[in-house]
Design a protein around this motif. Sequence first.
Motif, PDB file in Angstrom:
ATOM      1  N   ARG A 200       7.858  -9.982  55.376  1.00  0.00           N
ATOM      2  CA  ARG A 200       8.221 -10.149  53.965  1.00  0.00           C
ATOM      3  C   ARG A 200       7.723 -11.486  53.440  1.00  0.00           C
ATOM      4  NH1 ARG A 200      14.221 -11.095  53.673  1.00  0.00           N
ATOM      5  NH2 ARG A 200      13.420 -13.070  54.490  1.00  0.00           N
ATOM      6  N   ASP A 201       7.908 -12.550  54.241  1.00  0.00           N
ATOM      7  CA  ASP A 201       7.495 -13.874  53.797  1.00  0.00           C
ATOM      8  C   ASP A 201       5.982 -13.984  53.668  1.00  0.00           C
ATOM      9  OD1 ASP A 201      10.152 -14.535  53.835  1.00  0.00           O
ATOM     10  OD2 ASP A 201      10.074 -15.537  55.784  1.00  0.00           O
ATOM     11  N   THR A 202       5.260 -13.338  54.578  1.00  0.00           N
ATOM     12  CA  THR A 202       3.796 -13.359  54.502  1.00  0.00           C
ATOM     13  C   THR A 202       3.304 -12.670  53.242  1.00  0.00           C
ATOM     14  OG1 THR A 202       3.547 -13.442  56.905  1.00  0.00           O
ATOM     15  CG2 THR A 202       1.687 -12.610  55.651  1.00  0.00           C
ATOM     16  N   ILE A 203       3.921 -11.547  52.899  1.00  0.00           N
ATOM     17  CA  ILE A 203       3.524 -10.836  51.681  1.00  0.00           C
ATOM     18  C   ILE A 203       3.835 -11.674  50.448  1.00  0.00           C
ATOM     19  CG2 ILE A 203       4.034  -8.813  50.253  1.00  0.00           C
ATOM     20  CD1 ILE A 203       4.387  -7.238  52.827  1.00  0.00           C
ATOM     21  N   ARG A 204       4.982 -12.369  50.466  1.00  0.00           N
ATOM     22  CA  ARG A 204       5.318 -13.235  49.337  1.00  0.00           C
ATOM     23  C   ARG A 204       4.352 -14.402  49.223  1.00  0.00           C
ATOM     24  NH1 ARG A 204      11.953 -13.830  49.645  1.00  0.00           N
ATOM     25  NH2 ARG A 204      12.449 -11.745  48.813  1.00  0.00           N
ATOM     26  N   THR A 206       1.251 -14.579  50.458  1.00  0.00           N
ATOM     27  CA  THR A 206      -0.123 -14.118  50.228  1.00  0.00           C
ATOM     28  C   THR A 206      -0.049 -12.726  49.600  1.00  0.00           C
ATOM     29  OG1 THR A 206      -0.709 -15.278  52.274  1.00  0.00           O
ATOM     30  CG2 THR A 206      -2.413 -13.885  51.293  1.00  0.00           C
ATOM     31  N   PRO A 207       0.267 -12.642  48.316  1.00  0.00           N
ATOM     32  CA  PRO A 207       0.478 -11.328  47.688  1.00  0.00           C
ATOM     33  C   PRO A 207      -0.765 -10.447  47.696  1.00  0.00           C
ATOM     34  CG  PRO A 207       0.418 -13.076  46.027  1.00  0.00           C
ATOM     35  CD  PRO A 207       0.488 -13.746  47.366  1.00  0.00           C
ATOM     36  N   GLU A 208      -1.954 -11.063  47.841  1.00  0.00           N
ATOM     37  CA  GLU A 208      -3.172 -10.251  47.893  1.00  0.00           C
ATOM     38  C   GLU A 208      -3.172  -9.283  49.071  1.00  0.00           C
ATOM     39  OE1 GLU A 208      -4.290 -14.464  46.451  1.00  0.00           O
ATOM     40  OE2 GLU A 208      -2.957 -13.490  47.893  1.00  0.00           O
ATOM     41  N   VAL A 210      -1.113  -7.221  49.812  1.00  0.00           N
ATOM     42  CA  VAL A 210      -0.601  -5.908  49.394  1.00  0.00           C
ATOM     43  C   VAL A 210      -1.745  -4.937  49.111  1.00  0.00           C
ATOM     44  CG1 VAL A 210       0.700  -4.698  47.589  1.00  0.00           C
ATOM     45  CG2 VAL A 210       1.562  -6.840  48.533  1.00  0.00           C
ATOM     46  N   CYS A 213      -3.053  -3.423  52.245  1.00  0.00           N
ATOM     47  CA  CYS A 213      -1.921  -2.655  52.777  1.00  0.00           C
ATOM     48  C   CYS A 213      -1.762  -1.335  52.025  1.00  0.00           C
ATOM     49  CB  CYS A 213      -0.636  -3.470  52.682  1.00  0.00           C
ATOM     50  SG  CYS A 213      -0.487  -4.777  53.924  1.00  0.00           S
ATOM     51  N   ALA A 382      -6.658  -4.657  40.257  1.00  0.00           N
ATOM     52  CA  ALA A 382      -6.065  -5.616  41.193  1.00  0.00           C
ATOM     53  C   ALA A 382      -7.147  -6.438  41.880  1.00  0.00           C
ATOM     54  CB  ALA A 382      -5.219  -4.876  42.226  1.00  0.00           C
ATOM     55  N   LEU A 386      -6.894 -10.428  41.120  1.00  0.00           N
ATOM     56  CA  LEU A 386      -6.570 -11.309  42.242  1.00  0.00           C
ATOM     57  C   LEU A 386      -7.791 -12.032  42.800  1.00  0.00           C
ATOM     58  CD1 LEU A 386      -4.068  -8.983  44.144  1.00  0.00           C
ATOM     59  CD2 LEU A 386      -3.518 -10.954  42.716  1.00  0.00           C
TER      60      LEU A 386
END
Length: 397
Positions: A200-204, A206-208, A210, A213, A382, A386
């Motif tokens: 969760r913290d990694t996605i927050r 580094t939102p790219e 997603v 993913c 996106a 981004l």
Amino acid sequence: MRIRSARFALATVVFAVLLAQVLLYPGIDTLVAALGAETALNASMWFLATEFAAFVLFAGVWGALSDAAGRRVPFIVAGALAGAVGYVLLAVLPQALRLPFVAVLGLRALQGAATIGAFSLSITMLMDLDGGHGRNMGAAGIAIGGGTALGAPLGGQLYELDPFAPLFAAAALLVVVGALAALVEDRAPSDRGGRLGAVRDTIRGTPEIVVPCAFGFVDRLTAGFFALVGTLYFRQAFALSPGQTGLMLALFFAPFALFQYPFGVLSDRIGRTIPVLAGSTLYGLAVIGVGFAPTVLMAGAAMVGVGVIGALMAPATMALVTDLAPDAERGVAMAAFNAFGSLGFLAGVLVGGTVADEVGYLAAFLTVGGLEVAVATLAIPAFLRLGLTDLDSRVPE
């Protein structure tokens, strides 16, 4: 161990894990019947879905523990050996104890929770290697494709011998995986920042992440779809045996394996945007084409097309994760990608199985292929917003 030797060893581990997994697919309805199920489509759906639900839940756990410890190898060995035990228990306990099918699904969940550790962390170790992310992910891709390509026809032939033969073969393969992984040098980053909430913290942070993913989700959705719906469709629509069905699945997986590495190297040269966006669109259309094929020969040709196009986009998508993830968070980044992918496989099994059961096989092909095209179309803004297209000019070679 040199980089090239390490890459080969780790790719072999990934190959063996996928080979073990896919051995079960060609005659999945035969297996669940031998395990006590009373239906074919629904029982097969839940048998496959249970494993991938465990993948979703435990991919992040393995990745976070590995990053926290600063080591990968012990966790790969533990996951492989525990997965081998899980396959043996599936083959032995239901018959010996007359377990109800719901208990069989519980064993399947435990086996899946163990196996995902060996699979996800082997790919993570490939991410840790130097030499070009596309090249390393191409090696992972060709291992995945090779394992599935060989697993489909081999599994079909094993089913001709005994319904439980694929389970024992899968267990033996995972024992070999554990022994081979123990020989590979750990190159995990020394910064031990992993923890159970790290995905969760990694996605927050580094939102790219997603974006690849999301592609991993829908790409694996089609894999889950073919593992269940495609298998049963080929058997019913064209009256194929498990062995013949395995060969049909191999028409996809063989070119998917053969072209992974060169297409991974190509993505190091031209960037990730074209292989990911254009490849995914064509891939979705090719999946739909399989459903419209009127003969087994045309369906086989369409499966070859699906495999070639899939080989174009898969290593570029995994390499994009590596491009974006900080070095110390590669484990959880790849865990996030695999968790999304496993969730996609689960969705492919459930959505594909439900649509096929309620509406029909053609509607299921249209639904799954259409989702692939839709994700590729929606991802274009996106990529631009981004700045992911900017990566193409600085992709490491």
